[in-house]
Design a protein around this motif. Sequence first.
Motif, mmCIF file in Angstrom:
data_model
loop_
_atom_site.group_PDB
_atom_site.id
_atom_site.type_symbol
_atom_site.label_atom_id
_atom_site.label_comp_id
_atom_site.label_asym_id
_atom_site.label_seq_id
_atom_site.Cartn_x
_atom_site.Cartn_y
_atom_site.Cartn_z
ATOM 1 N N LYS A 190 -15.614 -4.244 42.731
ATOM 2 C CA LYS A 190 -16.898 -4.922 42.940
ATOM 3 C C LYS A 190 -17.155 -5.139 44.425
ATOM 4 O O LYS A 190 -16.281 -5.616 45.148
ATOM 5 N N PHE A 191 -18.362 -4.812 44.853
ATOM 6 C CA PHE A 191 -18.796 -5.094 46.215
ATOM 7 C C PHE A 191 -19.632 -6.376 46.225
ATOM 8 O O PHE A 191 -20.144 -6.811 45.189
ATOM 9 N N MET A 228 -21.834 -2.654 37.804
ATOM 10 C CA MET A 228 -20.887 -3.369 38.653
ATOM 11 C C MET A 228 -20.897 -4.846 38.310
ATOM 12 O O MET A 228 -19.874 -5.532 38.401
ATOM 13 N N GLY A 229 -22.047 -5.348 37.882
ATOM 14 C CA GLY A 229 -22.118 -6.734 37.453
ATOM 15 C C GLY A 229 -21.279 -6.980 36.218
ATOM 16 O O GLY A 229 -20.599 -8.005 36.102
ATOM 17 N N ASN A 243 -19.910 1.691 38.402
ATOM 18 C CA ASN A 243 -20.027 1.168 39.767
ATOM 19 C C ASN A 243 -21.433 1.273 40.330
ATOM 20 O O ASN A 243 -21.626 1.363 41.540
ATOM 21 N N ALA A 244 -22.448 1.240 39.451
ATOM 22 C CA ALA A 244 -23.838 1.157 39.912
ATOM 23 C C ALA A 244 -24.261 -0.314 39.897
ATOM 24 O O ALA A 244 -23.443 -1.206 39.625
ATOM 25 N N ALA A 245 -25.526 -0.588 40.150
ATOM 26 C CA ALA A 245 -25.975 -1.968 40.344
ATOM 27 C C ALA A 245 -25.704 -2.847 39.122
ATOM 28 O O ALA A 245 -25.060 -3.896 39.216
#
Length: 476
Positions: free
Chosen positions: A207-208, A198-199, A193-195
């Motif tokens: 996903k944000f 998450m991609g 769930n980091a940058a």
Amino acid sequence: MQRLLVRRLSSVTTQGRRGCSSSRSTAAEINGGADAVVPEIPPFDYAPPRYDGPRAAEILRKRSEYLSPSMFYFYKKPLNIVDGKMQYLFDQDGRRYLDAFAGIATVCCGHCHPDVVDAVVRQTSRLQHSTVVYLNHAIADFAEALASKLPGDLKVVFFTNSGTEANELALLITRLYTGCHDIVSVRNAYHGNAAGTMGTTAQYNWKFNVMQSGVHHAMNPDPYRGAFGPDGEKYARDVQEIIEFGTSGQVAGFISESIQGVGGVVELAPGYLPAVYESIRKAGGLCIADEVQSGFARTGSHFWGFEAHGIVPDIVTMAKGIGNGIPLGAVVTTPEIAQVLTRRNYFNTFGGNPVCTAGGLAVLRVLEKENLQHNALLVGSYLKGRLKALQQKHEIIGDVRGRGMMLGVELVTDRKQKTPARTEISHAMDQMKDMGVLVGKGGFYGNVFRITPPLCFTKEDADFFTEVMDIALSKL
């Protein structure tokens, strides 16, 4: 197989004979006061020390005031777990539970395994931290032992603090080495769930709405819900078409779990990974195997999940079982690929911490000494067989899958339509908890039991687990 005991459920939690903690459930909790057939938790010669700390209600109050509001809980009444020993956990009242989730497939040797605890304590008493700018044998010894477990030229280790960090670093290395940005991932995947991770994660639940560039999500080769059933090569064609129609024809790489964990213990269709690896490498890309959940003997048949597919990745990421609960992760790649990080300075303050790596080395030694990979295969296969038998009995079980001690049971309200049984699984989990079994759940629809116990699980534990699940599903 252990014998079922018919009991009138009027007793509360008690301490068993010889100091063994024995589990009992109230009638109101299990069956509204009626008689029921309830299995007895296997005997275990350990009683936790008395707990005099804060109670569950006080901890919940503090968490709601001082910790992230994004945290969620299992069960209507969240458990306050205060003690653990091997495959069992104990709550604030000393009640014993069979742990079939292992802190999300993390505790592989068993809770508070004495060899791991001893290694951590001994290292902590000598040196807790120094950073890698000084020499210390713990990190080097563990890296050597870890490399010996991997095939081919996979022998250069970068230590991190988690699986998310490991996958972030793997993506960075892949893009640097190839000079490309495009990454192919698989739908329903979870990689962190980091940058960057998450991609590559491909479930909107995780996903944000932030920048996540350069990732293409291929069809999920799911034998149960996928469009092509178990035909892995048909799913692999989608990856080839992504390369041809969605990129310049050159890609940085491909990342995939060997068995999707958060996605609901989904085994990839046979033949998928070999075909995809071939396409990716023809396009100049590297192949990353995410072994965060399926690594460290959990699948039983092999030490790493990818080995069951007959492939050798360019990069392997790992965490969870690597430390038996210690915050530790790693990226392993070849000497040639590893050179890309010398173009600038790469540094991780706590990656390779001597306490963590001493614990990690102890974990490897325990896995070998206690032959836990074989136990995962033996007991895991036995447990899967018993779950398959439950599937014949309960229409709500749509699929039983996985291997070793990474198993999934998907609940559906309609087998033909495969309608997710979301509410039902929560009710069943509460029932199972009341009878002394803790289990996880996952899947895109939140309707899959995730069964990932410590690898010291026994056949008696497997019997108890399935008998409890049988009762819980019977009450839906």
